[in-house]
Design an enzyme around this catalytic site. Structure first.
Site, PDB file in Angstrom:
ATOM      1  N   SER A  48      32.412  98.666  15.237  1.00 35.04           N
ATOM      2  CA  SER A  48      32.950  98.910  13.723  1.00 35.04           C
ATOM      3  C   SER A  48      32.700  97.511  13.120  1.00 35.04           C
ATOM      4  O   SER A  48      32.236  97.411  11.835  1.00 35.04           O
ATOM      5  CB  SER A  48      34.378  99.258  13.613  1.00 35.04           C
ATOM      6  OG  SER A  48      35.196  98.393  14.456  1.00 35.04           O
ATOM      7  N   HIS A  74      32.176 105.368  13.686  1.00 34.89           N
ATOM      8  CA  HIS A  74      31.010 104.942  12.706  1.00 34.89           C
ATOM      9  C   HIS A  74      29.859 105.419  12.978  1.00 34.89           C
ATOM     10  O   HIS A  74      28.726 105.408  12.173  1.00 34.89           O
ATOM     11  CB  HIS A  74      31.019 103.477  12.593  1.00 34.89           C
ATOM     12  CG  HIS A  74      32.137 102.844  12.209  1.00 34.89           C
ATOM     13  ND1 HIS A  74      32.301 102.747  10.884  1.00 34.89           N
ATOM     14  CD2 HIS A  74      33.192 102.254  12.684  1.00 34.89           C
ATOM     15  CE1 HIS A  74      33.238 102.173  10.751  1.00 34.89           C
ATOM     16  NE2 HIS A  74      34.017 101.713  11.763  1.00 34.89           N
ATOM     17  N   LYS A 124      35.686 108.412   7.538  1.00 35.50           N
ATOM     18  CA  LYS A 124      34.461 107.794   7.278  1.00 35.50           C
ATOM     19  C   LYS A 124      33.526 108.734   6.587  1.00 35.50           C
ATOM     20  O   LYS A 124      33.584 109.134   5.501  1.00 35.50           O
ATOM     21  CB  LYS A 124      34.364 106.974   8.548  1.00 35.50           C
ATOM     22  CG  LYS A 124      35.450 105.999   8.852  1.00 35.50           C
ATOM     23  CD  LYS A 124      35.382 105.097  10.194  1.00 35.50           C
ATOM     24  CE  LYS A 124      36.627 104.200  10.064  1.00 35.50           C
ATOM     25  NZ  LYS A 124      36.809 103.638  11.265  1.00 35.50           N
TER      26      LYS A 124
HETATM   27  C1  LIG Z   1      38.386 103.164  11.642  1.00 36.45           C
HETATM   28  C2  LIG Z   1      38.194 103.485  13.139  1.00 36.45           C
HETATM   29  C3  LIG Z   1      39.320 103.879  13.665  1.00 36.45           C
HETATM   30  C4  LIG Z   1      40.353 104.256  13.082  1.00 36.45           C
HETATM   31  O1  LIG Z   1      40.372 105.539  12.380  1.00 36.45           O
HETATM   32  P1  LIG Z   1      41.367 105.727  11.088  1.00 36.45           P
HETATM   33  O2  LIG Z   1      41.355 107.193  11.103  1.00 36.45           O
HETATM   34  O3  LIG Z   1      40.935 104.822   9.922  1.00 36.45           O
HETATM   35  O4  LIG Z   1      42.708 105.382  11.433  1.00 36.45           O
HETATM   36  C5  LIG Z   1      39.258 104.057  15.239  1.00 36.45           C
HETATM   37  N1  LIG Z   1      38.398 103.702  15.949  1.00 36.45           N
HETATM   38  C6  LIG Z   1      37.196 103.235  15.435  1.00 36.45           C
HETATM   39  C7  LIG Z   1      35.995 102.678  16.035  1.00 36.45           C
HETATM   40  C8  LIG Z   1      37.203 102.914  13.874  1.00 36.45           C
HETATM   41  O5  LIG Z   1      36.096 102.164  13.212  1.00 36.45           O
END
Ligand SMILES: *Cc1c(COP(=O)(O)O)cnc(C)c1O
Length: 387
Positions: free
Chosen positions: A181, A209, A238
């Protein structure tokens, strides 16, 4: 010393270390441009990679659901909270990543802190990449398993840790982000998968991602590489532009999570309209090849232009561009200067990234037009001229 004074001191310490966080406020929807304090600026720090967060189909699905099913889910899934929308969404996610079953969580954070302890406990060993997301790290801590952290993407290090510690434990689980990330690099999923298989360990891959961006129909990096992890975590906030997450796996693994993941058992189910919007998003994501191409082309263009201006960007070909700065205050100053030039790029500081590696994290969207990419490059160029 009184409690309030102690808290004030803790804040002063954060401030002195350049670590106090003050989020900016966005008015109106998320998009390639956003409004901050009445001003339109280019947004280069969201994970809304495909521009779906305000897409009319998602809005229509959410609105129709709210009219027909209401807003609240009333209870935990295990009490009275399992609604048609949840079940339909889960079968859509399972189908999307080609797994037998899936389970919906309110957030990716909740998915990881619930799933890891459901699958590994005090008699077990977890092997975790050093740069895994905070939610995976917290899941490891909550599991009380023996956690062995291997150097970032270092398959040789993982192998030696497995050799040493695997025989001493009941179950073993290898855990990794697929696209990291904050660094944007890809995990060596093929090698991780064969090591896990050789040592009789499970493999959990967090596709937060990569989902929507890589692989056929955007099914993720594992799908792109032909790897079949035991557990896939996908987030819905995302690329999919909504909120929540799913964990896809075998029926047995999903059953165990349903009974044991505390963030699932002891938390009100997500609103049905969120599940419906995510189903609509999945349909769009599957067909979004042009958007995926546009996103990665925007990333490639920015990466090349910023490097030629002298910025340090590690290798990688994802949509996440870390621009290494190092020092916390300087990173935030650069972020402020870019915002003054109409470009919103967030600074990322420890503990989100290792000490001394504060960075600007630049993420384009598929929906940034060429002229908007040019404007972002020009803002960086003007920073260079001024410094
Ligand atoms: C953003 C992210 C999360 C958390 O997800 P949310 O829905 O924002 O709580 C978990 N793992 C990774 C690798 C992330 O980038």
């Amino acid at each position: 010393m009184g409690f309030q004074t102690q808290i004030r001191d803790a804040l002063s310490e954060l401030e002195a270390a350049g670590l106090l966080r003050r989020p900016l406020q966005i008015s109106g929807p998320q998009g390639p441009e956003v409004e901050i304090d009445g001003r339109r600026v280019l947004c280069f720090c969201s994970n809304n990679y495909l521009g779906l967060a305000d897409h009319p189909s998602l809005v229509a699905a959410a609105t129709a659901s709210a009219r027909g099913e209401g807003v609240g889910a009333a209870a935990s899934r295990l009490i009275t909270g399992t609604m048609d929308a949840h079940r339909e969404a889960e079968s859509a996610y399972a189908d999307f990543v080609g797994a037998p079953a899936a389970i919906l969580f309110s957030t990716g954070y909740a998915a990881n802190v619930g799933t890891v302890p459901a699958l590994a406990g005090p008699d077990d060993a977890i092997f975790s990449d050093a740069l895994n997301h905070a939610s995976l790290i917290d899941g490891c801590r909550l599991s009380r398993a023996n956690v062995h952290v291997y150097s970032h993407r270092d398959v040789g290090h993982l192998e030696s840790l497995l050799r040493e510690h695997r025989p001493k434990s009941r179950r073993a689980l290898v855990i990794t982000d697929s696209v990291f990330s904050m660094d944007g690099g890809a995990a060596p999923l093929r090698e991780l998968s064969s090591l896990a298989r050789f040592f009789d360990a499970g493999l959990l891959v967090d596709e937060a991602h990569a989902l929507g961006v890589f692989g056929p129909e955007g099914r993720g990096l594992a799908a792109a590489l032909g790897v079949e992890p035991d557990v896939v975590v996908g987030t819905l906030g995302k690329s999919l532009g909504v909120a929540g997450a799913f964990v896809a796996a075998s029926e047995d693994i999903v059953s165990l999570i349903r009974s044991r993941a505390r963030s699932f058992v002891y938390s009100t189910a997500p609103p049905p309209m969120v599940a419906r919007a995510s189903i609509a998003a999945l349909e769009l994501v599957r067909k979004a090849n042009d958007a995926r191409d546009a996103l990665l082309a925007n990333a490639a263009k920015l990466r090349a232009a910023l490097r030629s201006l002298g910025f340090e960007i590690p290798n990688g070909d994802s949509q996440i561009l870390p621009i290494l700065i190092g020092e916390n205050d300087r990173t935030m100053q650069l972020s402020a200067k870019l915002l003054a030039r109409g470009v919103f790029v967030q600074g990322i500081r420890p503990p989100t990234v290792p000490e001394g590696t504060a960075r600007l994290r630049l993420t384009p969207m598929a929906t940034h037009r060429p002229e908007q990419i040019e404007r972002a490059i020009e803002a960086f160029a003007s920073l260079c001229r001024q410094e």
